[in-house]
Design a protein around this motif. Sequence first.
Motif, short mmCIF file in Angstrom:
data_model
loop_
_atom_site.label_atom_id
_atom_site.label_comp_id
_atom_site.label_asym_id
_atom_site.label_seq_id
_atom_site.Cartn_x
_atom_site.Cartn_y
_atom_site.Cartn_z
N TRP A 141 0.84 -1.20 0.00
CA TRP A 141 0.00 0.00 0.00
C TRP A 141 0.88 1.25 0.00
O TRP A 141 2.00 1.23 0.49
CB TRP A 141 -0.90 0.04 1.24
CG TRP A 141 -1.93 -1.04 1.26
CD1 TRP A 141 -1.78 -2.32 1.74
CD2 TRP A 141 -3.25 -0.97 0.75
NE1 TRP A 141 -2.93 -3.04 1.56
CE2 TRP A 141 -3.87 -2.23 0.95
CE3 TRP A 141 -4.01 0.04 0.15
CZ2 TRP A 141 -5.17 -2.50 0.58
CZ3 TRP A 141 -5.31 -0.23 -0.23
CH2 TRP A 141 -5.88 -1.49 -0.02
N GLU A 142 0.34 2.34 -0.54
CA GLU A 142 0.93 3.66 -0.40
C GLU A 142 -0.01 4.51 0.46
O GLU A 142 -1.24 4.38 0.38
CB GLU A 142 1.13 4.34 -1.75
CG GLU A 142 2.22 3.69 -2.59
CD GLU A 142 2.42 4.37 -3.93
OE1 GLU A 142 1.69 5.36 -4.21
OE2 GLU A 142 3.28 3.93 -4.71
N ILE A 143 0.59 5.38 1.30
CA ILE A 143 -0.19 6.25 2.18
C ILE A 143 0.23 7.69 1.92
O ILE A 143 1.41 8.04 2.07
CB ILE A 143 0.05 5.92 3.67
CG1 ILE A 143 -0.25 4.43 3.94
CG2 ILE A 143 -0.78 6.81 4.56
CD1 ILE A 143 0.14 3.99 5.35
N ALA A 144 -0.70 8.52 1.52
CA ALA A 144 -0.43 9.94 1.32
C ALA A 144 -0.51 10.64 2.68
O ALA A 144 -1.56 10.62 3.34
CB ALA A 144 -1.44 10.53 0.35
N VAL A 145 0.61 11.24 3.08
CA VAL A 145 0.68 11.90 4.39
C VAL A 145 0.81 13.40 4.15
O VAL A 145 1.87 13.90 3.76
CB VAL A 145 1.89 11.39 5.21
CG1 VAL A 145 1.90 12.03 6.60
CG2 VAL A 145 1.85 9.87 5.32
N PRO A 146 -0.25 14.18 4.38
CA PRO A 146 -0.19 15.63 4.15
C PRO A 146 0.77 16.32 5.12
O PRO A 146 1.08 15.80 6.21
CB PRO A 146 -1.63 16.09 4.39
CG PRO A 146 -2.46 14.86 4.24
CD PRO A 146 -1.59 13.74 4.74
N ALA A 147 1.24 17.48 4.73
CA ALA A 147 2.11 18.27 5.61
C ALA A 147 1.38 18.60 6.90
O ALA A 147 0.19 18.93 6.90
CB ALA A 147 2.55 19.54 4.90
N GLY A 148 2.09 18.49 8.01
CA GLY A 148 1.55 18.87 9.30
C GLY A 148 0.58 17.89 9.91
O GLY A 148 -0.02 18.17 10.95
N THR A 149 0.44 16.72 9.30
CA THR A 149 -0.53 15.75 9.81
C THR A 149 -0.03 15.09 11.09
O THR A 149 1.12 14.64 11.16
CB THR A 149 -0.80 14.67 8.76
OG1 THR A 149 -1.36 15.27 7.60
CG2 THR A 149 -1.79 13.64 9.29
N SER A 150 -0.91 14.99 12.06
CA SER A 150 -0.61 14.28 13.31
C SER A 150 -1.92 13.95 13.99
O SER A 150 -3.00 14.40 13.55
CB SER A 150 0.26 15.14 14.24
OG SER A 150 -0.48 16.27 14.71
N ALA A 151 -1.85 13.19 15.06
CA ALA A 151 -3.06 12.87 15.80
C ALA A 151 -3.70 14.13 16.35
O ALA A 151 -4.93 14.26 16.41
CB ALA A 151 -2.75 11.89 16.93
N GLY A 152 -2.88 15.10 16.70
CA GLY A 152 -3.40 16.34 17.26
C GLY A 152 -4.12 17.22 16.25
O GLY A 152 -4.93 18.07 16.63
N THR A 153 -3.82 17.05 14.96
CA THR A 153 -4.48 17.86 13.92
C THR A 153 -5.61 17.10 13.23
O THR A 153 -6.12 17.54 12.21
CB THR A 153 -3.46 18.32 12.86
OG1 THR A 153 -2.90 17.16 12.23
CG2 THR A 153 -2.35 19.14 13.51
N GLY A 154 -5.96 15.95 13.76
CA GLY A 154 -7.05 15.18 13.16
C GLY A 154 -6.60 13.94 12.42
O GLY A 154 -7.41 13.09 12.06
N GLY A 155 -5.30 13.85 12.14
CA GLY A 155 -4.76 12.65 11.54
C GLY A 155 -5.01 12.54 10.05
O GLY A 155 -5.38 13.50 9.36
N ILE A 156 -4.80 11.33 9.54
CA ILE A 156 -4.88 11.05 8.12
C ILE A 156 -6.33 10.78 7.72
O ILE A 156 -7.06 10.09 8.43
CB ILE A 156 -4.00 9.83 7.77
CG1 ILE A 156 -2.52 10.17 8.01
CG2 ILE A 156 -4.23 9.37 6.34
CD1 ILE A 156 -1.60 8.98 7.89
N SER A 157 -6.73 11.31 6.57
CA SER A 157 -8.05 11.00 6.01
C SER A 157 -7.93 9.69 5.25
O SER A 157 -7.56 9.66 4.07
CB SER A 157 -8.51 12.13 5.08
OG SER A 157 -9.76 11.82 4.50
#
Length: 322
Positions: A141-157
Amino acid sequence: MTVRAGWLLPEGQTREDTRLAPIGTMAPEGTLTTRDGVIAGGAGLAATGISAMQVQISTGRAVVQGTSVQGSYPVTVTAPVTLTVPDGHAQHPRIDVVILRVYDTLYETTQQDAVQLEIISGTPAASPTAPSTPSAGLKLWEIAVPAGTSAGTGGISWATALTDRRRYTSAYGGIIPRGYSLSFSGYYAGQYRDNGTELERWSGSAWEPVVKPIKWNPLPLPAGLTSPGHSPTQYAIHNGRVWLRGEVLHTTGGSIANGTTILNFPGAVPLPVWLHLPVGVGTIGNGWPVAALTGRTSMTLNLFQGAVAPWSIYLNGVSWAP
């Protein structure tokens, strides 16, 4: 153990390991290498986001290829495995990959004989690309990780972040199921694959449909004859035979001169083909109500006296061997 490999540990492979691992001669990629990939069946090694930064890989089986000397490893995942994605880069997005990886102390510097699911993080960039897969690794699998993503910012969509990169393999002589990509060659003439809609066979240089589509070509008509738009006169050379279809129409103006050529075939007809005229119209070529076209390249029409428009000849289903 949750993730197991056959023929990896110097000792301790259990009978259960051997039963669960997909052991056998698999689809080749070369004289000593195997096409690695997931063993199809159910949702093997599927990915599901289960929290802001965690993804879970389901159970499944696969084959992981090392170097040509190293050989391939049959692998099984017997329980779901949860992986944590590192936080996103402050400025740029990146692409991470989930891989199934084998570590073998006989062929690398690691101090372990192990197999595991793991995440390899890509390089953050304005237009990121996925990192390469190491030897004895199988990308899943590939996972697109947006800039600034973390559990505190809502995480990965997770609904949009996951891209399926599973490719599939099969036993030798089996049909390779459709995976994420069709951009691979076959490895021996006579190999089969499923492209998602139909079967294809490797000819030795290209993938070709097992059931080849019919390519229809126009069959021109002389002046005074037409064919309706919904049933044009056409011919095709398919599976060693020539096929005709369509309708020949004479709809206006008195009659056509005797001996008029009404069909020109793409070659001499070696076998008898019978075409029927409507009753009372005339005869075809040789004076019979039906025409035996053996050895002919065209069909001519002799009209009965007073036979005028409208009339038509139906060609559908007529065929001969070229």
